[in-house]
Design a protein around this motif. Structure first.
Motif, PDB file in Angstrom:
ATOM      1  N   GLU A   7       0.837  -1.073  -0.015  1.00 35.12           N
ATOM      2  CA  GLU A   7      -0.109  -0.014   0.120  1.00 35.12           C
ATOM      3  C   GLU A   7       0.745   1.241   0.088  1.00 35.12           C
ATOM      4  O   GLU A   7       0.541   2.309  -0.507  1.00 35.12           O
ATOM      5  CB  GLU A   7      -0.851   0.257   1.254  1.00 35.12           C
ATOM      6  N   ASP A   8       1.786   1.179   0.678  1.00 36.75           N
ATOM      7  CA  ASP A   8       2.869   2.374   0.657  1.00 36.75           C
ATOM      8  C   ASP A   8       3.292   2.803  -0.778  1.00 36.75           C
ATOM      9  O   ASP A   8       3.459   3.782  -1.171  1.00 36.75           O
ATOM     10  CB  ASP A   8       4.007   2.194   1.644  1.00 36.75           C
ATOM     11  N   ASP A   9       3.701   1.498  -1.597  1.00 36.12           N
ATOM     12  CA  ASP A   9       4.223   1.617  -2.907  1.00 36.12           C
ATOM     13  C   ASP A   9       3.124   2.281  -3.872  1.00 36.12           C
ATOM     14  O   ASP A   9       3.380   2.894  -4.599  1.00 36.12           O
ATOM     15  CB  ASP A   9       4.492   0.166  -3.368  1.00 36.12           C
ATOM     16  N   ARG A  10       1.934   1.781  -3.517  1.00 32.63           N
ATOM     17  CA  ARG A  10       0.992   2.213  -4.303  1.00 32.63           C
ATOM     18  C   ARG A  10       0.429   3.794  -3.966  1.00 32.63           C
ATOM     19  O   ARG A  10       0.352   4.524  -4.946  1.00 32.63           O
ATOM     20  CB  ARG A  10      -0.750   1.444  -4.147  1.00 32.63           C
ATOM     21  N   LEU A  11       0.582   4.348  -2.940  1.00 30.66           N
ATOM     22  CA  LEU A  11       0.365   5.365  -2.562  1.00 30.66           C
ATOM     23  C   LEU A  11       1.535   6.530  -3.027  1.00 30.66           C
ATOM     24  O   LEU A  11       1.137   7.558  -3.429  1.00 30.66           O
ATOM     25  CB  LEU A  11       0.181   5.946  -1.186  1.00 30.66           C
ATOM     26  N   ALA A  12       2.487   5.988  -2.983  1.00 26.80           N
ATOM     27  CA  ALA A  12       3.809   6.855  -3.533  1.00 26.80           C
ATOM     28  C   ALA A  12       3.692   6.774  -4.939  1.00 26.80           C
ATOM     29  O   ALA A  12       4.035   7.830  -5.526  1.00 26.80           O
ATOM     30  CB  ALA A  12       5.252   6.037  -3.175  1.00 26.80           C
ATOM     31  N   THR A  13       3.183   5.686  -5.742  1.00 27.45           N
ATOM     32  CA  THR A  13       2.876   5.939  -7.158  1.00 27.45           C
ATOM     33  C   THR A  13       2.017   6.652  -7.453  1.00 27.45           C
ATOM     34  O   THR A  13       2.121   7.545  -8.461  1.00 27.45           O
ATOM     35  CB  THR A  13       2.745   4.472  -7.591  1.00 27.45           C
ATOM     36  N   LEU A  14       0.836   6.564  -6.680  1.00 29.29           N
ATOM     37  CA  LEU A  14      -0.381   7.687  -7.093  1.00 29.29           C
ATOM     38  C   LEU A  14       0.448   9.235  -6.957  1.00 29.29           C
ATOM     39  O   LEU A  14      -0.136   9.891  -7.813  1.00 29.29           O
ATOM     40  CB  LEU A  14      -1.359   7.568  -5.945  1.00 29.29           C
ATOM     41  N   ARG A  15       0.933   9.436  -5.912  1.00 27.49           N
ATOM     42  CA  ARG A  15       1.437  10.828  -5.867  1.00 27.49           C
ATOM     43  C   ARG A  15       2.643  11.231  -6.635  1.00 27.49           C
ATOM     44  O   ARG A  15       2.532  12.398  -7.124  1.00 27.49           O
ATOM     45  CB  ARG A  15       2.101  11.031  -4.487  1.00 27.49           C
ATOM     46  N   SER A  16       3.203  10.078  -7.327  1.00 28.55           N
ATOM     47  CA  SER A  16       4.152  10.547  -8.427  1.00 28.55           C
ATOM     48  C   SER A  16       3.505  11.135  -9.577  1.00 28.55           C
ATOM     49  O   SER A  16       4.189  11.777 -10.633  1.00 28.55           O
ATOM     50  CB  SER A  16       4.933   9.211  -8.786  1.00 28.55           C
ATOM     51  N   TYR A  17       2.166  10.779  -9.688  1.00 34.67           N
ATOM     52  CA  TYR A  17       1.526  11.413 -10.876  1.00 34.67           C
ATOM     53  C   TYR A  17       1.040  12.958 -10.822  1.00 34.67           C
ATOM     54  O   TYR A  17       0.782  13.693 -11.606  1.00 34.67           O
ATOM     55  CB  TYR A  17       0.401  10.484 -11.438  1.00 34.67           C
ATOM     56  N   ARG A  18       1.204  13.295  -9.545  1.00 29.64           N
ATOM     57  CA  ARG A  18       1.162  14.994  -9.141  1.00 29.64           C
ATOM     58  C   ARG A  18      -0.361  15.329  -9.575  1.00 29.64           C
ATOM     59  O   ARG A  18      -0.454  16.505 -10.322  1.00 29.64           O
ATOM     60  CB  ARG A  18       2.077  15.696  -9.915  1.00 29.64           C
ATOM     61  N   VAL A  19      -1.178  14.451  -9.440  1.00 31.00           N
ATOM     62  CA  VAL A  19      -2.674  14.755  -9.915  1.00 31.00           C
ATOM     63  C   VAL A  19      -3.674  14.989  -8.930  1.00 31.00           C
ATOM     64  O   VAL A  19      -4.604  15.830  -9.359  1.00 31.00           O
ATOM     65  CB  VAL A  19      -3.392  13.640 -10.931  1.00 31.00           C
ATOM     66  N   LEU A  20      -3.371  14.354  -7.581  1.00 26.72           N
ATOM     67  CA  LEU A  20      -4.412  14.834  -6.620  1.00 26.72           C
ATOM     68  C   LEU A  20      -4.536  16.116  -6.363  1.00 26.72           C
ATOM     69  O   LEU A  20      -3.773  17.176  -6.257  1.00 26.72           O
ATOM     70  CB  LEU A  20      -4.015  14.404  -5.559  1.00 26.72           C
ATOM     71  N   ASP A  21      -5.945  16.581  -6.438  1.00 27.63           N
ATOM     72  CA  ASP A  21      -6.197  18.183  -5.910  1.00 27.63           C
ATOM     73  C   ASP A  21      -5.860  19.168  -6.948  1.00 27.63           C
ATOM     74  O   ASP A  21      -5.814  20.226  -6.748  1.00 27.63           O
ATOM     75  CB  ASP A  21      -5.604  18.673  -4.304  1.00 27.63           C
ATOM     76  N   THR A  22      -5.803  18.573  -8.178  1.00 28.40           N
ATOM     77  CA  THR A  22      -5.594  19.739  -9.402  1.00 28.40           C
ATOM     78  C   THR A  22      -6.912  20.021  -9.867  1.00 28.40           C
ATOM     79  O   THR A  22      -7.785  19.207  -9.675  1.00 28.40           O
ATOM     80  CB  THR A  22      -4.753  18.879 -10.404  1.00 28.40           C
ATOM     81  N   PRO A  23      -6.804  21.142 -10.482  1.00 30.59           N
ATOM     82  CA  PRO A  23      -8.215  21.721 -11.149  1.00 30.59           C
ATOM     83  C   PRO A  23      -8.575  20.609 -11.990  1.00 30.59           C
ATOM     84  O   PRO A  23      -7.983  19.644 -12.690  1.00 30.59           O
ATOM     85  CB  PRO A  23      -7.926  22.854 -11.721  1.00 30.59           C
TER      86      PRO A  23
END
Length: 379
Positions: A7-23
């Motif tokens: 799960e830590d790997d998955r969350l790190a991968t998700l954040r690497s896309y820099r997409v969360l909370d973007t317009p």
């Protein structure tokens, strides 16, 4: 089969896309519109699963951009291979008590295609909902799966563009920094050469023999080099006042009886202030060794400083005091050290200077404005 990611790997991968909370972005908005239309569903979402919520990069028909994880159906669906279809959520014990099922908007039907990275890590799902129980025809299921792959392709493209922009910005900053370094180095070399030229003339006028000239001039150049060594550690920007003082008084640091005290906060001096202050401390130390407190075993020196601020201008207050040395009297002629303390410091540093030849020991005080601006930005 157990996943190869944590799960830590998955969350790190998700954040690497820099997409969360973007317009909102038209590309993703169009894809959820296509999913809703293709599946004839009133609600469609691009759902990304964070550690405490599911966040929607795009949505149609729901009216919110995120919900808590305890309401997420995609959290379960993204862990399943392929496409997840739930014809009637009220008949599934995993979701029958979900607030989005029991209350508004009274969801009944769900279909979700997992958003999986090229490495096989799930980030969320492209999903559609309906308020009535039903099934998903094969053609609609294939379209939803195809659109999910397109969402993932757009996320990959978006990340590549962001990384490219970051590299370009980093390269621009490095180029700008190098240009500033060259400017500062050019400025510093010119100033250093002018200082050396002045040292040659002043030392020559204040010495009576070549041997004395060579010794005094060499010592002053060595002092200048020590200050420059401190400055180059910070790209010619600043040097620590304490380290400048230690460089001059270092020969007395290992004495059994303390020969000097340094009292004051951490202060970084700009290059244009560090060089003359370093030279002043060198002249004071040399004078103390020859004629003052450091010329006898019982003598010692106290260097004390503080910083004050008045109307946004910070000032350095520096005081050199000698104790326990031979009786002091004002010199009969003005040498280079006296000229540096009383004339050069006020001219170069806009400093207020006071030199007192008290019988119990030399006193030197200086108040000078601190230069706050850095020419070259720090990494």
């Amino acid at each position: 089969m157990q996943p190869v990611w944590t799960e830590d790997d998955r969350l790190a991968t998700l954040r690497s896309y820099r997409v969360l909370d973007t317009p909102s972005e038209p590309t993703f908005d169009d894809l959820v519109q296509l999913a809703a239309r293709a599946c004839q569903a009133p609600i469609a979402l691009i759902s990304l699963i964070d550690e405490r919520r599911q966040w929607f990069k795009a949505e149609v028909g729901l009216g919110v951009r995120e919900t808590p994880l305890d309401r997420s159906i995609c959290l379960t669906a993204m862990l399943e291979p392929g496409l997840t279809i739930i014809p009637n959520l009220t008949n599934d014990p995993r979701f029958a008590h979900n607030p989005l099922v029991t209350g508004e908007p009274h969801l009944r039907f769900y279909a979700g295609a997992v958003l999986r990275t090229p490495d096989g890590v799930p980030l969320g799902a492209l999903c559609v909902f309906d308020r009535v129980a039903r099934d998903l025809p094969e053609e609609q299921a294939s379209t939803l799966t195809l659109l999910a792959r397109q969402v993932m392709s757009q996320l990959e493209l978006r990340r590549e563009i962001a990384e490219r922009d970051e590299r370009l910005e980093a390269a621009r900053q490095i180029e700008q920094r190098q240009a500033l370094l060259v400017r500062e180095l050019h400025h510093r070399v010119k100033n250093t050469l002018a200082t050396v030229q002045a040292l040659v003339g002043a030392t020559g006028r204040s010495t009576g023999s070549f041997d004395e000239f060579y010794r005094s001039f060499s010592n002053r150049i060595a002092s200048l080099a020590k200050t420059h060594n401190l400055l180059t550690e910070d790209y010619w920007q600043t040097a620590s006042l304490r380290e400048i003082a230690v460089n001059e008084l270092k020969p007395f640091a290992e004495s059994r009886q303390p020969r000097f005290m340094l009292i004051g906060p951490h202060v970084e001096l700009s290059a244009d202030l560090a060089v003359p202050v370093g030279m002043a401390l060198h002249e004071l130390t040399t004078n103390a060794v020859r004629y003052g407190a450091l010329s006898v075993p019982a003598g010692y020196v106290r260097v004390q400083w503080s910083v004050s601020e008045n109307e946004g201008v910070r000032k350095l207050h520096l005081e050199w005091s000698e104790f326990g040395g031979p009786p002091v009297s004002e010199p009969q002629h003005q040498g280079f050290g006296t000229m540096l303390l009383q004339r050069v410091l006020p001219m170069q540093c806009h400093a207020e200077v006071e030199v007192r030849y008290d019988p119990e020991g030399l006193r030197f005080r200086m108040n000078a404005p601190l230069v706050e601006r850095r020419l070259v930005p720090a990494y």
